[in-house]
Write an enzyme that holds these catalytic residues in place. Structure first.
Site, PDB file in Angstrom:
ATOM      1  CG  HIS A   1      -2.009  -0.937   1.197  1.00 56.38           C
ATOM      2  ND1 HIS A   1      -3.001  -0.980   2.136  1.00 56.38           N
ATOM      3  CD2 HIS A   1      -2.310  -1.888   0.290  1.00 56.38           C
ATOM      4  CE1 HIS A   1      -3.874  -1.911   1.819  1.00 56.38           C
ATOM      5  NE2 HIS A   1      -3.466  -2.493   0.712  1.00 56.38           N
TER       6      HIS A   1
ATOM      7  CE1 TYR B   1      -2.157   3.256   9.002  1.00 56.59           C
ATOM      8  CE2 TYR B   1      -1.185   2.724   6.885  1.00 56.59           C
ATOM      9  CZ  TYR B   1      -2.171   2.543   7.821  1.00 56.59           C
ATOM     10  OH  TYR B   1      -3.184   1.627   7.596  1.00 56.59           O
TER      11      TYR B   1
ATOM     12  CE1 TYR C   1      -6.970   3.188  10.531  1.00 55.33           C
ATOM     13  CE2 TYR C   1      -5.874   3.723   8.467  1.00 55.33           C
ATOM     14  CZ  TYR C   1      -5.962   2.980   9.628  1.00 55.33           C
ATOM     15  OH  TYR C   1      -5.020   2.006   9.879  1.00 55.33           O
TER      16      TYR C   1
HETATM   17  C1  PHB Z   1      -7.195  -4.754   9.329  1.00 57.16           C
HETATM   18  O1  PHB Z   1      -6.909  -4.953   8.142  1.00 57.16           O
HETATM   19  O2  PHB Z   1      -7.740  -5.617  10.016  1.00 57.16           O
HETATM   20  C2  PHB Z   1      -6.839  -3.440   9.919  1.00 57.16           C
HETATM   21  C3  PHB Z   1      -6.295  -2.454   9.116  1.00 57.16           C
HETATM   22  C4  PHB Z   1      -5.948  -1.233   9.661  1.00 57.16           C
HETATM   23  C5  PHB Z   1      -6.185  -1.013  11.006  1.00 57.16           C
HETATM   24  C6  PHB Z   1      -6.710  -2.000  11.815  1.00 57.16           C
HETATM   25  C7  PHB Z   1      -7.057  -3.224  11.268  1.00 57.16           C
HETATM   26  O3  PHB Z   1      -5.863   0.176  11.553  1.00 57.16           O
END
Ligand code: PHB
Ligand code: APR
Length: 391
Positions: free
Chosen positions: A74, A386, A203
């Protein structure tokens, strides 16, 4: 005579398995004792975003082949707020570092297979595990195996037994300080064999609450919505989940959402927690046994793996140089990264969730979201955390 090994690892989750594989590579004897069955451990579904350091560590342990073939890089992370969707580039501001989508369930399976091929012992379904004399030079553990009491003597005990494990709980109260908070909301997660709505994680901060779109592959999606932690999962039909998710996404994203029957659906509470130090005598804590982050930012597994990176080095130094100082040093090194990662997970959780009806706070969050998505400095802060802070 009691069995003996150099390192007893308590817990066969990702932390314990990765440590075992790295110690095997260094020629250090180890035995893992795990309370649950192998099938139970391998069936657990958790987050699925790996930092580059985690990918590198799995590769150096010898467990990187399937990850290299199936993991999805990503190059950005998306944030939805105020009716828009903004992409924050990752590699461009972090010297090319990105994250990889690959489920923790797959990571655990790869580590399990690697360990099984190497032949080191893992004792599953171990009952009543107790750790003893770790404040002296001759620690040992006691447990029940197939109905019989057993003991294993060792030089070191690695407490990789998660938040509810026995290791941290065995440290005297006056030798450990704990910090933390429980958030007034939970995450309702759903896994489905549908193509993900976005090629990169979203998000979403929405009036109705937080939502997250993630994936396990190009044919398997993982979605979450903020919920009441006391909600009954039975009350959330698949349709109710999909309807609520759609309402929390920007309209153009919601339109593209492909739904399908859930493979799994569950509610998880959110907490932040740190115990320090992560070392007591010959006991070393790692992963969820020492700290928990809320899942926003997907740091739990990555933080566990950075502990294991420092821990395997400390253990190697301990045996190679008879270096007892390597043990407290491990705790200091690990905690420095733990606190910064705790901060980011707490920050991103507060920023993206709705739990305080105060309109001023919401305005502050919107301004902050605008800042971290629009300003180069804000984007850099977001991207650098991140993709994972350096080890
Ligand atoms: C997930 O893919 O389960 C996932 C991705 C990002 C997050 C938390 C869980 O911040
Ligand atoms: N004796 C033996 N094993 C135990 C005991 C015990 N008393 N208590 C717990 N365990 C086992 C659990 O059954 C589990 O398999 O320890 C393991 C701990 O695994 P995790 O909870 O997965 O913790 P960890 O390996 O540190 O992984 C951290 O995984 O849990 C997620 O969110 C977490 O992503 C993070 C990462």
């Amino acid at each position: 005579m009691a069995k003996r090994t150099q390192v007893v690892i308590v817990g066969a989750g990702p932390s314990g398995l990765l440590l075992g594989c790295l110690l095997d590579r260094a020629g250090i004897d180890n035995i893992i004792v795990e309370r649950q069955t192998k099938d139970h451990v391998l069936a657990r579904i958790r987050a699925g975003i790996l930092e580059q350091t985690s990918v590198d560590l799995l590769t150096s342990a010898g467990a990187g082949a399937r990850l290299a073939a199936e993991g999805i890089a990503h190059h950005a992370v998306n944030i939805a707020f105020d009716h828009k969707l903004v992409s924050v580039p990752l590699g461009a501001t972090t010297n090319g570092k990105v994250v990889t989508a690959y489920g923790q369930t797959e990571v655990t399976l790869d580590l399990y297979n690697l360990r099984a091929a190497g032949g080191s012992q893992t004792i599953y379904s171990a009952g009543n595990v107790e750790i003893h004399d770790f404040d002296r030079d001759w620690p040992f553990i006691r447990f029940v195996n197939n109905g019989k009491a057993e003991e294993i003597a060792c030089d070191l005990i690695a407490g990789c037994d998660g938040y509810h494990g026995v290791c941290r709980a065995s440290i005297p109260d006056n030798a450990i300080t704990t910090y933390g908070q429980v958030y007034p909301f939970g995450w309702l997660g759903l896994l489905a064999d549908t193509p993900p709505v976005s090629t990169e994680v979203i998000y979403a901060n929405n009036d109705r609450g937080f939502a997250l779109c993630s994936m396990r592959s190009m044919t398997r999606s993982r979605y979450y919505i903020q919920c009441n932690p006391a909600d009954n999962i039975e009350r959330w039909s698949d349709d109710a989940f999909w309807d609520e998710l759609r309402r929390r996404l920007p309209p153009e994203t919601a339109e593209q959402l492909i739904t399908g029957p859930s493979l799994e659906k569950s509610i998880a509470p959110l907490r932040s927690f740190v115990a320090e130090p992560m070392h007591f005598g010959r006991l070393l804590l790692a992963g969820d046994a020492a700290h928990v982050v809320p899942p926003t930012g997907a740091k739990g597994l990555n933080l566990a793996f950075s502990d294991i990176y420092y821990l395997h080095q400390a253990i190697e130094s301990f045996f190679a140089n008879n270096d007892i100082a390597a043990l407290p040093h491990y705790s200091q090194q690990a905690l420095a990264r733990v606190w910064k990662t705790e901060r980011f997970s707490w920050y991103l959780t507060n920023l993206t969730h709705r739990f305080n009806a105060d309109p001023f706070e919401q305005k502050m969050k919107e301004a902050e979201l605008d800042y971290i998505t629009a300003s180069p400095a804000g984007r850099l802060m977001m991207a650098e955390n991140y993709v994972g802070l350096p080890l």
